[in-house]
Structure formats: C-alpha cells, structure tokens
Motif scaffolding. Structure first.
Motif, mmCIF file in Angstrom:
data_model
loop_
_atom_site.group_PDB
_atom_site.id
_atom_site.type_symbol
_atom_site.label_atom_id
_atom_site.label_comp_id
_atom_site.label_asym_id
_atom_site.label_seq_id
_atom_site.Cartn_x
_atom_site.Cartn_y
_atom_site.Cartn_z
ATOM 1 N N MET A 38 55.658 41.665 37.778
ATOM 2 C CA MET A 38 54.217 41.780 37.840
ATOM 3 C C MET A 38 53.566 40.416 38.027
ATOM 4 S SD MET A 38 51.706 43.625 35.169
ATOM 5 C CE MET A 38 49.968 43.562 35.390
ATOM 6 N N SER A 39 54.123 39.388 37.377
ATOM 7 C CA SER A 39 53.564 38.043 37.499
ATOM 8 C C SER A 39 53.601 37.556 38.941
ATOM 9 C CB SER A 39 54.319 37.063 36.606
ATOM 10 O OG SER A 39 54.155 37.417 35.261
ATOM 11 N N GLU A 40 54.671 37.880 39.643
ATOM 12 C CA GLU A 40 54.776 37.474 41.045
ATOM 13 C C GLU A 40 53.691 38.132 41.880
ATOM 14 O OE1 GLU A 40 58.740 38.219 42.405
ATOM 15 O OE2 GLU A 40 59.612 36.800 40.982
ATOM 16 N N GLY A 41 53.382 39.397 41.594
ATOM 17 C CA GLY A 41 52.355 40.112 42.329
ATOM 18 C C GLY A 41 50.970 39.524 42.148
ATOM 19 N N MET A 42 50.751 38.849 41.019
ATOM 20 C CA MET A 42 49.462 38.193 40.759
ATOM 21 C C MET A 42 49.444 36.773 41.311
ATOM 22 S SD MET A 42 48.503 39.414 36.848
ATOM 23 C CE MET A 42 49.152 37.896 36.230
ATOM 24 N N PRO A 62 45.885 32.106 40.644
ATOM 25 C CA PRO A 62 44.792 31.786 41.561
ATOM 26 C C PRO A 62 43.762 32.927 41.605
ATOM 27 C CG PRO A 62 46.931 31.405 42.597
ATOM 28 C CD PRO A 62 47.177 32.159 41.329
ATOM 29 N N TYR A 63 42.493 32.550 41.672
ATOM 30 C CA TYR A 63 41.431 33.550 41.741
ATOM 31 C C TYR A 63 41.555 34.366 43.017
ATOM 32 C CZ TYR A 63 37.015 35.877 42.052
ATOM 33 O OH TYR A 63 36.060 36.847 42.167
ATOM 34 N N SER A 64 41.336 35.650 42.882
ATOM 35 C CA SER A 64 41.317 36.567 44.017
ATOM 36 C C SER A 64 40.372 37.704 43.675
ATOM 37 C CB SER A 64 42.728 37.117 44.276
ATOM 38 O OG SER A 64 42.667 38.223 45.148
ATOM 39 N N ASP A 65 39.615 38.165 44.649
ATOM 40 C CA ASP A 65 38.722 39.299 44.409
ATOM 41 C C ASP A 65 39.497 40.535 43.973
ATOM 42 O OD1 ASP A 65 36.352 37.932 44.945
ATOM 43 O OD2 ASP A 65 36.383 38.441 47.080
ATOM 44 N N SER A 66 40.780 40.614 44.307
ATOM 45 C CA SER A 66 41.587 41.777 43.919
ATOM 46 C C SER A 66 41.857 41.819 42.408
ATOM 47 C CB SER A 66 42.911 41.785 44.674
ATOM 48 O OG SER A 66 43.727 40.707 44.273
ATOM 49 N N LEU A 67 41.618 40.714 41.701
ATOM 50 C CA LEU A 67 41.840 40.647 40.252
ATOM 51 C C LEU A 67 40.588 40.977 39.448
ATOM 52 C CD1 LEU A 67 43.862 37.294 40.112
ATOM 53 C CD2 LEU A 67 44.758 39.633 40.332
ATOM 54 N N VAL A 68 39.491 41.206 40.147
ATOM 55 C CA VAL A 68 38.188 41.403 39.503
ATOM 56 C C VAL A 68 37.944 42.886 39.258
ATOM 57 C CG1 VAL A 68 35.691 41.107 39.820
ATOM 58 C CG2 VAL A 68 37.274 39.308 40.523
ATOM 59 N N ILE A 128 37.254 38.776 35.932
ATOM 60 C CA ILE A 128 38.696 38.985 35.996
ATOM 61 C C ILE A 128 39.070 40.019 34.940
ATOM 62 C CG2 ILE A 128 40.958 37.917 35.663
ATOM 63 C CD1 ILE A 128 39.784 35.337 36.815
ATOM 64 N N SER A 129 39.897 40.975 35.319
ATOM 65 C CA SER A 129 40.210 42.092 34.428
ATOM 66 C C SER A 129 41.038 41.664 33.220
ATOM 67 C CB SER A 129 40.950 43.190 35.194
ATOM 68 O OG SER A 129 42.280 42.794 35.467
ATOM 69 N N GLY A 130 40.873 42.403 32.137
ATOM 70 C CA GLY A 130 41.634 42.166 30.917
ATOM 71 C C GLY A 130 43.132 42.271 31.131
ATOM 72 N N PRO A 131 43.617 43.289 31.876
ATOM 73 C CA PRO A 131 45.057 43.368 32.108
ATOM 74 C C PRO A 131 45.623 42.148 32.825
ATOM 75 C CG PRO A 131 44.075 45.504 32.507
ATOM 76 C CD PRO A 131 42.939 44.526 32.280
ATOM 77 N N VAL A 132 44.862 41.537 33.704
ATOM 78 C CA VAL A 132 45.314 40.311 34.365
ATOM 79 C C VAL A 132 45.438 39.181 33.343
ATOM 80 C CG1 VAL A 132 44.657 38.500 36.014
ATOM 81 C CG2 VAL A 132 44.462 40.911 36.659
ATOM 82 N N MET A 133 44.439 39.057 32.463
ATOM 83 C CA MET A 133 44.486 38.010 31.443
ATOM 84 C C MET A 133 45.653 38.232 30.485
ATOM 85 S SD MET A 133 40.543 37.025 30.610
ATOM 86 C CE MET A 133 39.661 38.556 30.813
ATOM 87 N N MET A 134 45.887 39.503 30.101
ATOM 88 C CA MET A 134 47.015 39.799 29.203
ATOM 89 C C MET A 134 48.347 39.502 29.876
ATOM 90 S SD MET A 134 45.788 43.183 27.132
ATOM 91 C CE MET A 134 44.697 43.943 28.319
ATOM 92 N N ASP A 174 40.306 29.924 39.362
ATOM 93 C CA ASP A 174 41.662 30.104 38.835
ATOM 94 C C ASP A 174 41.618 30.233 37.316
ATOM 95 O OD1 ASP A 174 42.351 29.668 41.467
ATOM 96 O OD2 ASP A 174 43.584 27.903 41.069
ATOM 97 N N LEU A 175 42.555 31.000 36.799
ATOM 98 C CA LEU A 175 42.683 31.192 35.359
ATOM 99 C C LEU A 175 43.922 30.440 34.886
ATOM 100 C CD1 LEU A 175 41.212 32.821 33.133
ATOM 101 C CD2 LEU A 175 42.883 34.640 33.519
ATOM 102 N N ILE A 176 43.768 29.624 33.839
ATOM 103 C CA ILE A 176 44.847 28.789 33.299
ATOM 104 C C ILE A 176 45.271 29.328 31.935
ATOM 105 C CG2 ILE A 176 45.502 26.456 32.557
ATOM 106 C CD1 ILE A 176 44.827 26.590 35.529
ATOM 107 N N ALA A 177 46.581 29.414 31.722
ATOM 108 C CA ALA A 177 47.129 29.790 30.418
ATOM 109 C C ALA A 177 47.876 28.596 29.855
ATOM 110 C CB ALA A 177 48.080 30.977 30.560
ATOM 111 N N ASN A 178 47.500 28.184 28.662
ATOM 112 C CA ASN A 178 48.161 27.080 27.968
ATOM 113 C C ASN A 178 48.852 27.666 26.738
ATOM 114 O OD1 ASN A 178 48.973 24.707 26.832
ATOM 115 N ND2 ASN A 178 46.965 23.738 26.905
ATOM 116 N N ALA A 179 50.175 27.830 26.825
ATOM 117 C CA ALA A 179 50.951 28.483 25.762
ATOM 118 C C ALA A 179 51.730 27.465 24.961
ATOM 119 C CB ALA A 179 51.918 29.491 26.377
#
Length: 125
Positions: free
Chosen positions: A1-5, A22-28, A34-40, A78-83
């Motif tokens: 799934m990560s590859e698809g995003m 990377p930001y894409s209108d398909s993620l909105v 940006i949708s919650g499932p994308v962030m999760m 773009d959305l950044i995740a710092n884990a």
C-alpha cells in the motif's frame, strides 16, 4: 500500500525513520484535506521503517496497535512522518510518529503504535 501512495524514505536516523508521501489530489477526501487513511498508512509505514532500520529485515513484524490524534488540517503539500522507537523488546516494539505538512509548523497528527515481533527478531531490551 505504501508503494501505491508513493512513499519516499527521506532518512533512517538511529532508532527512527523519516518518510514522506508526495501531495496528490488523489489522496484528498471530500472537504479538501488529505484523508485519514493516508495519514494512518504513512505513520504505520514509518514505524515499520524505523523497526527495519534498527533490526534489519523482519518480514513477520506486524502492527499490533495504532492510535492517532488528528490535530490540524494538513495543507496541500507533501506529508512528512517523523517516527522514533520508544522501546524495542523481545516481542514488541513501541513507537511514536509526528506527522507534518510541508510548509506548516504545527504537527497535523500524533500517532502512537506498536509492532509485534517474531521471536527471533527482538533485541531483548
């Protein structure tokens, strides 16, 4: 799934990971954010990357828990995740992730989660 995003690994600091989608209108979602499932999914991938960065290939590591608090609406960037890994035991890794939207200073979501590790993978810490 990560590859698809289109998830990109920006870095693997000791005990952590920095990933970007990377930001894409398909993620909105409707409403223009940006949708919650994308962030999760991004947070989950960041936790997994942090664990793999620490332990090497652990194919059977699986998400045991994921808790997310949506704090601010992410921008159209773009959305950044710092884990980072908080604790790495024999059978469980506990992590936290801060999600940021490029161009915004505040955290858009805070995530905590854990991964169940196969017996041969854990550090014993």
């Amino acid at each position: 799934m990560s590859e698809g995003m289109g998830v990109i690994v920006d870095g693997l600091p000791e005990g952590g990971a920095v990933l970007r989608v990377p930001y894409s209108d398909s993620l909105v979602r409707p409403g223009g954010t940006i949708s919650g499932p994308v962030m999760m999914a991004l947070a989950d991938a960041a936790m997994y990357a942090a664990i793999l960065g620490r332990l090497g290939a652990v194919i059977m590591a699986v998400t045991a828990n994921l808790n997310i608090h949506f704090l601010h609406r992410p921008g159209k960037s773009d959305l950044i995740a710092n884990a980072k890994i908080l604790k790495l035991g024999k059978r469980l890794a506990v992590c936290e992730v801060a999600l940021y939207s490029v161009g915004q200073s505040e955290v858009v979501a805070q995530v905590s989660g854990s991964y169940s590790l196969p017996p041969e993978a854990g550090s014993g810490g």
